[in-house]
Design an enzyme around this catalytic site. Structure first.
Site: not given
Ligand code: NAP
Length: 247
Positions: A139, A152
Site C-alpha cells: 500500500s 493497517y
C-alpha cells in the site's frame, strides 16, 4: 514463448472475488496461468471473467479469520505463483483503537501473508515447481503514515519488510518475492472516499495521472512480476499509484 507468458503456470490469488484480486486473477489467466481464485465467498464473477478472457480457473474456499488457513493448500498441487491480495482496513483514532481492530487487521494483512507464503514456498521447493513468484499487495501506507488506520499502516509496513526478507532468503532458490504498492484504486475498499466530494477532490488533485486507478492497472503489473520478464526483480515494492508518491 513471450517472456511475459504465464502458460503452464498454476497460480493462487487470495481475495479474488472482487476488486484488485479479481483483476489480478483475470490478468494472470489471460497470460496463460491456471488460476485458483481463493476467498471466503464464491468467485463466480471472477471465474466468468477468466473464461471470457479465454483462461482457466477454479475456486478454493479460504478464510483468513484463521491466519493459518493456508497450511496444506499447496502441497502436491503444482503451484508456482502466489498473490497475497486479501486485506482489510479498520478506521478509528489511535487513542481509542481497540485490540480487536488491531488483531483482525494484523491477522489477515500480515500473519496470514507470512504463513501462507511459507506454506507456498515449502511446497514449491519440495515439488520443484521453480521458478516461482510471490506478489504481495502492499500500500502507499507501506511508506506513509496515513491517519486513523494504525493497524493497517503497521501491517502494510510489515508487508514491505516481509517482501524484502523473503526475497533475501529465497532469491537464490528460484523464488521471486516482490510487492505492489497500489495508489488510490476504485474498489469496495475506497468507496467511502470516492463518495465524499471533499476527500475525492483532494485525492484527485494530488494524483499526477489525474484519475483513480482501476483494478486492471494492478493486474497487469502483477502478471509482469510473475513472469520470466521480471526474473531479476527481487524484494521490490513497486508503486503503481498514478505518480502519487512522486509528488
Ligand atoms: P476489497 O474490494 O475490499 O477486497 C479485499 C479482498 O480481501 C476481498 O476479496 C475480501 O473478501 C478479501 N478478504 C478480506 N478478509 C478476508 C478473509 N478473512 N479471508 C479471505 N479473504 C478476505 O479491496 P481491494 O481494494 O480490492 O483490496 C485488495 C488489496 O489491495 C488489499 O490488501 C488492500 O489493502 C490493498 N490495497 C487497496 C488499495 C485501494 O485503493 N483499493 C490501495 C492500496 C492497497 P470479501 O469480499 O469476502 O470481504
Amino acid at each position: 514463448m513471450s517472456p511475459f507468458s504465464l502458460t503452464g503456470r498454476r497460480a493462487l490469488v487470495t481475495g479474488a472475488n472482487t476488486g484488485i484480486g479479481q483483476a489480478i486473477a483475470v490478468s494472470l489467466a489471460a497470460q496463460g496461468a491456471r488460476v485458483t481464485c481463493a476467498g471466503r465467498r464464491d468467485c463466480d464473477e471472477t471465474l466468468t471473467r477468466i473464461a471470457e478472457a479465454g483462461g482457466q480457473g477454479d475456486f478454493l474456499a479460504l478464510d483468513f479469520a484463521d491466519p493459518m488457513a493456508g497450511q496444506g493448500v499447496f502441497d502436491g498441487q503444482g503451484y508456482s505463483i502466489l498473490v497475497n491480495n486479501a486485506g482489510i482496513i479498520r478506521r478509528d483514532d489511535s487513542l481509542s483503537f481497540t485490540e480487536a481492530d488491531w488483531d483482525a487487521v494484523m491477522d489477515v494483512n500480515l500473519k496470514a501473508v507470512f504463513f501462507t507464503t511459507q506454506a507456498f514456498a515449502e511446497a514449491a521447493l519440495a515439488q520443484d515447481t521453480l521458478p516461482a513468484a510471490v506478489v504481495n499487495i502492499a500500500s502507499l501506507l507501506s511508506f506513509q503514515g496515513g491517519i486513523r488506520v494504525p493497524s493497517y499502516t503497521a501491517s502494510k509496513h510489515g508487508v514491505a519488510g516481509l517482501t524484502k526478507i523473503l526475497a533475501n532468503e529465497w532469491a537464490a532458490k528460484g523464488i521471486n518475492v516482490n510487492a505492489i504498492a497500489p495508489g488510490y484504486i476504485a474498489t469496495n475498499n475506497t468507496e467511502a472516499l470516492r463518495a465524499d466530494p471533499v476527500r475525492n477532490k483532494a485525492i484527485l488533485e494530488r494524483i499526477p495521472a489525474g484519475r483513480w486507478g482501476a483494478p486492471e492497472d494492478i493486474g497487469g503489473t502483477a502478471a509482469f512480476l510473475c513472469s520470466a520478464a521480471a526474473r531479476y526483480i527481487h524484494g521490490a515494492v513497486l508503486n503503481v499509484d498514478g505518480g502519487w508518491l512522486a509528488r
